[in-house]
Design a protein around this motif. Sequence first.
Motif, PDB file in Angstrom:
ATOM      1  N   MET A  97      94.484 109.816 -11.889  1.00 19.73           N
ATOM      2  CA  MET A  97      95.051 108.473 -12.115  1.00 19.73           C
ATOM      3  C   MET A  97      95.897 108.399 -13.373  1.00 19.73           C
ATOM      4  SD  MET A  97      91.860 105.980 -11.399  1.00 19.73           S
ATOM      5  CE  MET A  97      90.868 106.137  -9.928  1.00 19.73           C
ATOM      6  N   ASP A  98      96.813 107.432 -13.368  1.00 22.16           N
ATOM      7  CA  ASP A  98      97.607 107.103 -14.559  1.00 22.16           C
ATOM      8  C   ASP A  98      97.439 105.617 -14.838  1.00 22.16           C
ATOM      9  OD1 ASP A  98      99.048 109.690 -15.115  1.00 22.16           O
ATOM     10  OD2 ASP A  98      99.460 109.458 -12.993  1.00 22.16           O
ATOM     11  N   GLU A  99      98.070 105.172 -15.953  1.00 22.11           N
ATOM     12  CA  GLU A  99      97.936 103.753 -16.300  1.00 22.11           C
ATOM     13  C   GLU A  99      98.709 102.905 -15.292  1.00 22.11           C
ATOM     14  OE1 GLU A  99      95.591 103.507 -18.281  1.00 22.11           O
ATOM     15  OE2 GLU A  99      95.740 105.537 -18.969  1.00 22.11           O
ATOM     16  N   PRO A 100      98.306 101.690 -14.967  1.00 22.05           N
ATOM     17  CA  PRO A 100      97.181 100.984 -15.574  1.00 22.05           C
ATOM     18  C   PRO A 100      95.827 101.276 -14.921  1.00 22.05           C
ATOM     19  CG  PRO A 100      98.299  99.508 -14.055  1.00 22.05           C
ATOM     20  CD  PRO A 100      99.046 100.821 -14.011  1.00 22.05           C
ATOM     21  N   ASP A 101      95.816 101.920 -13.735  1.00 27.76           N
ATOM     22  CA  ASP A 101      94.537 102.126 -13.046  1.00 27.76           C
ATOM     23  C   ASP A 101      93.554 102.949 -13.876  1.00 27.76           C
ATOM     24  OD1 ASP A 101      95.352 100.681 -10.951  1.00 27.76           O
ATOM     25  OD2 ASP A 101      95.309 102.302  -9.459  1.00 27.76           O
ATOM     26  N   HIS A 102      94.079 104.017 -14.488  1.00 24.39           N
ATOM     27  CA  HIS A 102      93.186 104.934 -15.189  1.00 24.39           C
ATOM     28  C   HIS A 102      92.295 104.215 -16.199  1.00 24.39           C
ATOM     29  CE1 HIS A 102      92.288 107.627 -18.631  1.00 24.39           C
ATOM     30  NE2 HIS A 102      91.741 108.305 -17.663  1.00 24.39           N
ATOM     31  N   ARG A 103      92.925 103.333 -16.995  1.00 26.18           N
ATOM     32  CA  ARG A 103      92.183 102.618 -18.032  1.00 26.18           C
ATOM     33  C   ARG A 103      91.056 101.775 -17.413  1.00 26.18           C
ATOM     34  NH1 ARG A 103      94.485 101.239 -23.054  1.00 26.18           N
ATOM     35  NH2 ARG A 103      96.465 101.921 -22.188  1.00 26.18           N
ATOM     36  N   LYS A 104      91.371 101.104 -16.295  1.00 25.54           N
ATOM     37  CA  LYS A 104      90.368 100.224 -15.665  1.00 25.54           C
ATOM     38  C   LYS A 104      89.195 101.025 -15.111  1.00 25.54           C
ATOM     39  CE  LYS A 104      93.966  97.199 -13.845  1.00 25.54           C
ATOM     40  NZ  LYS A 104      94.651  96.855 -12.595  1.00 25.54           N
ATOM     41  N   TYR A 105      89.506 102.147 -14.440  1.00 27.33           N
ATOM     42  CA  TYR A 105      88.435 102.938 -13.839  1.00 27.33           C
ATOM     43  C   TYR A 105      87.611 103.661 -14.910  1.00 27.33           C
ATOM     44  CZ  TYR A 105      90.049 102.040  -9.112  1.00 27.33           C
ATOM     45  OH  TYR A 105      90.380 101.422  -7.934  1.00 27.33           O
ATOM     46  N   ARG A 106      88.293 104.121 -15.953  1.00 30.03           N
ATOM     47  CA  ARG A 106      87.570 104.825 -17.024  1.00 30.03           C
ATOM     48  C   ARG A 106      86.547 103.891 -17.681  1.00 30.03           C
ATOM     49  NH1 ARG A 106      88.671 109.707 -20.655  1.00 30.03           N
ATOM     50  NH2 ARG A 106      87.701 109.123 -22.586  1.00 30.03           N
ATOM     51  N   ASN A 227      78.137 100.770  -8.466  1.00 30.92           N
ATOM     52  CA  ASN A 227      78.311  99.314  -8.540  1.00 30.92           C
ATOM     53  C   ASN A 227      79.468  98.913  -9.460  1.00 30.92           C
ATOM     54  OD1 ASN A 227      75.936  98.386  -6.863  1.00 30.92           O
ATOM     55  ND2 ASN A 227      74.952  99.792  -8.284  1.00 30.92           N
ATOM     56  N   GLY A 228      80.389  99.859  -9.682  1.00 28.63           N
ATOM     57  CA  GLY A 228      81.548  99.592 -10.541  1.00 28.63           C
ATOM     58  C   GLY A 228      82.435  98.500  -9.956  1.00 28.63           C
ATOM     59  N   VAL A 229      83.027  97.700 -10.849  1.00 29.23           N
ATOM     60  CA  VAL A 229      83.883  96.591 -10.428  1.00 29.23           C
ATOM     61  C   VAL A 229      85.276  96.792 -11.037  1.00 29.23           C
ATOM     62  CG1 VAL A 229      84.245  94.092 -10.685  1.00 29.23           C
ATOM     63  CG2 VAL A 229      81.961  94.984 -10.169  1.00 29.23           C
ATOM     64  N   ILE A 230      86.309  96.670 -10.195  1.00 28.80           N
ATOM     65  CA  ILE A 230      87.688  96.803 -10.661  1.00 28.80           C
ATOM     66  C   ILE A 230      88.440  95.527 -10.296  1.00 28.80           C
ATOM     67  CG2 ILE A 230      89.859  98.114 -10.391  1.00 28.80           C
ATOM     68  CD1 ILE A 230      87.713  99.836 -11.667  1.00 28.80           C
ATOM     69  N   ASP A 231      89.058  94.891 -11.271  1.00 26.59           N
ATOM     70  CA  ASP A 231      89.793  93.633 -11.033  1.00 26.59           C
ATOM     71  C   ASP A 231      88.928  92.628 -10.271  1.00 26.59           C
ATOM     72  OD1 ASP A 231      92.033  94.586 -12.322  1.00 26.59           O
ATOM     73  OD2 ASP A 231      92.926  95.390 -10.478  1.00 26.59           O
ATOM     74  N   GLY A 232      87.658  92.568 -10.602  1.00 27.15           N
ATOM     75  CA  GLY A 232      86.769  91.576  -9.992  1.00 27.15           C
ATOM     76  C   GLY A 232      86.232  91.941  -8.615  1.00 27.15           C
ATOM     77  N   ALA A 233      86.617  93.112  -8.086  1.00 27.97           N
ATOM     78  CA  ALA A 233      86.130  93.509  -6.750  1.00 27.97           C
ATOM     79  C   ALA A 233      85.389  94.842  -6.845  1.00 27.97           C
ATOM     80  CB  ALA A 233      87.309  93.636  -5.797  1.00 27.97           C
ATOM     81  N   PRO A 234      84.439  95.077  -5.920  1.00 29.85           N
ATOM     82  CA  PRO A 234      83.716  96.362  -5.960  1.00 29.85           C
ATOM     83  C   PRO A 234      84.690  97.539  -5.829  1.00 29.85           C
ATOM     84  CG  PRO A 234      82.717  94.852  -4.368  1.00 29.85           C
ATOM     85  CD  PRO A 234      83.975  94.207  -4.833  1.00 29.85           C
ATOM     86  N   MET A 235      84.398  98.599  -6.550  1.00 23.60           N
ATOM     87  CA  MET A 235      85.258  99.787  -6.498  1.00 23.60           C
ATOM     88  C   MET A 235      85.261 100.346  -5.059  1.00 23.60           C
ATOM     89  SD  MET A 235      85.261 102.677  -9.408  1.00 23.60           S
ATOM     90  CE  MET A 235      83.629 103.348  -9.244  1.00 23.60           C
ATOM     91  N   ALA A 236      86.443 100.749  -4.574  1.00 29.60           N
ATOM     92  CA  ALA A 236      86.543 101.248  -3.189  1.00 29.60           C
ATOM     93  C   ALA A 236      85.800 102.575  -3.043  1.00 29.60           C
ATOM     94  CB  ALA A 236      88.014 101.428  -2.829  1.00 29.60           C
ATOM     95  N   MET A 237      85.437 102.912  -1.787  1.00 30.31           N
ATOM     96  CA  MET A 237      84.600 104.092  -1.526  1.00 30.31           C
ATOM     97  C   MET A 237      85.266 105.390  -1.987  1.00 30.31           C
ATOM     98  SD  MET A 237      81.649 104.723  -0.812  1.00 30.31           S
ATOM     99  CE  MET A 237      80.291 104.789   0.263  1.00 30.31           C
ATOM    100  N   LEU A 238      86.566 105.560  -1.722  1.00 31.54           N
ATOM    101  CA  LEU A 238      87.235 106.806  -2.116  1.00 31.54           C
ATOM    102  C   LEU A 238      87.120 107.022  -3.626  1.00 31.54           C
ATOM    103  CD1 LEU A 238      89.151 109.263  -1.557  1.00 31.54           C
ATOM    104  CD2 LEU A 238      91.048 107.719  -2.064  1.00 31.54           C
TER     105      LEU A 238
END
Length: 413
Positions: A97-106, A227-238
């Motif tokens: 991943m790269d920004e902005p996703d990387h920061r959120k998932y990390r 149970n990680g949450v990204i942008d208010g929604a559960p993290m996708a399975m992949l």
Amino acid sequence: MLAPVNDIVSPGVYANPELLHARYARYRREEPVAWIDQEPYRPFWAVTRHADIMEVERQHQIFINEPRVTLVPREVEDQTTAALGKRTAMVRSLLDMDEPDHRKYRAVAQSWFMGPGVARFQSRVDTVCSNWIDRMQEQGGQCDFAADIANFVPLSVIMTILGLPESDMQFVLRSTQQLFGASDPDMQDDSGDYGRTVFMQLMGYLGELVERRRREPTDDLASVIANGVIDGAPMAMLETLSYLLVTSTAGHETTASALAGGLLAMLQNPDQLQLLRDRPELWNEGAADEVVRWVTPIRHMMRTATQDYVLRGKQIKAGDSLAMLYLSANRDEEAFVDPFRFDVQRTNSRHLAFGFGVHFCLGRLLALNEIKSFFKQLLQRVEHIELAGEAVQAQSNFVGTLKSLPVCYRFKS
Ligand code: HEM
């Protein structure tokens, strides 16, 4: 371009550390940023100097991880593109991943790794280390330290932090070895599909873990990720599976490599071994980091340029990939005093074995704790230890590890 005789790409070269270091040194001296066009890989720039790797990693907007994170044979990349429509692997982990996703998932697991989570598990890490030292003792004075002990310590720790049963350890071990040692003939699976079958089995296994932790969360790392949450929604399975995959693999063979390579370094440098016996507090200063610098388990990571850029006088074009050769950087004469000396009193070493910048290793604290805990306890309990045969390095240009390290020893009575 230097002649192919200066090959620093073929996995086989990585089985011969002296040859490899001589070649790295030549690149650092003569062509620190070099265009490498050598089958089976697509061409790329090899970056061998410490300062240049820092320059690349610092500018994560210009040099991004997608779509090429490690050296993978062109044929495998083509198969992946045919199957998925893009060259990236079948996972989407933090490393892809790269920004902005990387920061959120990390952020999902960062606080667990950066302090409280790791601290809470310290006593369990100590127990795991102590149990494996017991097993060493039970083996009656000799063992293959790499295959029988080092391989299992980090894996036991990961099984513990993910809340997985010990009985599944052999399955996870074999899968991760086959996936990450895939270029070494002794570590390949026999399906001939570059680890795809093993990969699917491991993903299925982790999928069941996610389901369990979503139904009944506990205090372990698997629950944090499931149970990680990204942008208010559960993290996708992949992304969830990829997170678990990178945690269970990145933390295992790397730390095993540091333990085996660290012991070898101590046995080859008896004065340093003696220092560590006399002054165990060195483990809390820079000794564990020196082990990691010395071994540098991850030999490279890659980035791709999003725009034209001049690096050490070389014109990098948008779309070109660069391999950051960490092991070379960690022997860079311009970055370290006496870089070829294993020096357990070295402090404040800005080595790059854990990378640098936004993707800096999330498991650094855990890995250093394991190394400290294991060696402190081992050196306290063992009266004498020496090499009992040849150390054999795996053929891999990605995670460099010892396949075999025969040792004999005597425990204190
Ligand atoms: C001595 C042992 C280890 C070494 C040498 C090591 C090395 C590295 C390196 C080189 C990177 C890439 C950094 C970059 O691209 O700048 C990385 C990333 C990572 N490591 Fe480690 N690692 C070790 C142990 C661990 C452990 C124990 C864990 C967890 C259990 C772990 C989890 C991760 C994760 C999740 C990332 C991705 C971080 C991101 O992309 O934001 N590592 N590691």
